[in-house]
Every structure is written in C-alpha cells, then in structure tokens.
Scaffold this active site. Structure first.
Site, PDB file in Angstrom:
ATOM      1  CB  CYS A 229      -0.994   0.045   1.188  1.00  0.00           C
ATOM      2  SG  CYS A 229      -2.358   1.160   0.941  1.00  0.00           S
TER       3      CYS A 229
ATOM      4  CG  ASP B  46      -6.630  -2.042  -4.861  1.00  0.00           C
ATOM      5  OD1 ASP B  46      -7.067  -0.972  -4.484  1.00  0.00           O
ATOM      6  OD2 ASP B  46      -5.717  -2.614  -4.690  1.00  0.00           O
TER       7      ASP B  46
ATOM      8  CG  HIS C  51      -6.095  -1.760  -0.943  1.00  0.00           C
ATOM      9  ND1 HIS C  51      -5.158  -1.238  -2.011  1.00  0.00           N
ATOM     10  CD2 HIS C  51      -5.657  -0.978   0.231  1.00  0.00           C
ATOM     11  CE1 HIS C  51      -4.372  -0.847  -1.359  1.00  0.00           C
ATOM     12  NE2 HIS C  51      -4.531  -0.550  -0.103  1.00  0.00           N
TER      13      HIS C  51
END
Length: 254
Positions: free
Chosen positions: A144, A190, A222
C-alpha cells in the site's frame, strides 16, 4: 498516476496470531525492527517499509510476522518506523481523514508523511544495511503506502529489486523512473489500484525494458497481503502466494 491515493481500506483488516521473533532498536532518531535468518547471514537483505504494515506501522504484529517470514527464507530484514509514532491504528473508526493524516494533521508536531520526510529514513536504512550489516544486495517490500517508496528507491546504489502489493500514491513518472526489476501483487477488487491503473502500470513497465511481473489474485480486496482474514481460505491462499511471489522474485533478482 499509476495508482490512486490511499483510502479507508488501507487501515481495515484482521490482526493475525503469532509471536514476533525480531527485535527493536534505534537508528538515528527513529526505531527499527530487525529480524535475522537462522545462520545470521546479512549478505542479502530485505528492507520492509511503509510499509509492509501499510499505514499501521512497524509495531503491527502482522508486519512483524511477515518480516520474520522473510528472515526465515534467508534474508536479513530491517523495518523502520516511517511515521514517528503516528501510525494509524487498525480499524480506525469512521470519520478518520487519511489524507489529513498524510499531511501531518494528527502528528504531535504536525510532521507530514510525505517524501521529504520518508525518503531520508529509507536512505538511512539502506546506508546502515550496506555499511554496518554488509548487505551486498537489498530488496525492498512495500505494501500500500510503501509501494510508492519501493518505486522511488528502485535504482543503482539504493534498492536492487522491488516488490509491492496493492500499491497506493505511486505517480506514473515515478514508475517510469525505476532502474531495477519490479514485481506487483494486485487484488481483483481494489479501488486504489483498479484495473485501469494496473494496465497503465503494465504498459509503463513493458516500455521500461526491465524485468517485471504483475500477479492478479482473484476473490480478494486491497490489503489482502497484510491484513487479510486467515479464516477465509480464498484470502489466505492469495496472501500465502503473494508472499511466495516476493520470495521467488528476490531469489531470482538478488
């Protein structure tokens, strides 16, 4: 951009069970977590940041367990505190403003979590790994938030090979500037790294002429590679394979 800014999905998920095997110490003015392979070798290192923990910080157990897994596969691992004790707690209540957090709104000294602050921490870790620990090759892992910094430092003298899962905040120009091999683990669902950004990244990497790999994992969202629910077999399978993707990538390129 090759990926979009982070959102609330970047700090929601499941805390995993286990006992961390590494240790904490200070490097300059920030804390680091280190974990070593059984033979204590430091020839090949993995810098885990920004993190393997997403924005939840190096003190998050999930991050430490993954760092220990890299150590179990033969790599000396260093994971710094990028956020100066301002990491986001897991499952922060609704209403938390992540973009304001990035700009320093919640930090006691209003210090932002942006490249001018984060880059020097990463550069200090790279220097420490190459000098004190004698790492000849260094791989970087970023989940991330950390994906941006894998990309920013993937160049000679810094990072030799990079891996990121469900990246955020990556500018297309940053991706175009990489000088080393990069692997990406992507989630089917995502909103931050959607299919159009994945395809844009693929075209950039193809044009670079450098080794690259993009794996798409079905049935996951995600954050799956760090905060996925181990009780969900689809998620756990993807999480395990995303980790093996990183290990195999480093085995080939470090």
């Amino acid at each position: 951009m090759a990926s979009l800014p982070a959102g609330s999905c970047c700090y929601q998920g499941v805390k995993h069970e286990g006992e961390a095997k590494g240790s904490f110490s200070q490097l300059n003015d920030f804390e680091i977590y280190t974990s070593s392979p059984a033979d204590k070798s430091t020839e090949n290192g993995v810098l885990v940041y920004g993190s393997i923990t997403d924005v939840i910080g190096h003190r998050f157990l999930n991050a430490q367990l993954i760092a220990d897994q890299f150590a179990a596969n033969g790599y000396f691992v260093m994971m710094p505190d990028l956020f100066d004790n301002d990491a986001i707690p897991l499952n922060r209540p609704e209403g938390f403003d992540l973009m304001a957090w990035k700009d320093g709104a919640y930090h006691k000294d209003k210090k932002p979590h942006t490249p001018e602050v984060v880059d020097p921490i990463i550069e200090a870790c790279i220097k420490e790994m190459r000098t004190k620990y004698g790492c000849k090759k260094i791989g970087a892992v970023g989940y991330c938030f950390g994906g941006k910094y894998v990309v920013r430092h993937l160049r000679p003298g810094q990072i030799d090979a990079g891996y990121t899962a469900h990246p955020s905040f990556v500018d297309s120009e940053e991706l175009k500037a990489i000088k080393g091999p990069l692997a990406i683990a992507a989630a089917e669902t995502d909103a931050i790294f959607p299919s159009e950004k994945r395809h844009e990244s693929e075209e950039i990497l193809k044009d670079s002429g450098l080794p690259y790999q993009i794996n798409l994992y079905s049935g996951v969202a995600h954050g799956f590679a760090v905060r996925g629910d181990p009780a969900n077999r689809t998620v756990q399978y993807a999480k395990e394979n995303a980790f093996l993707q990183a290990v195999q990538w480093f085995k080939e390129h470090l």
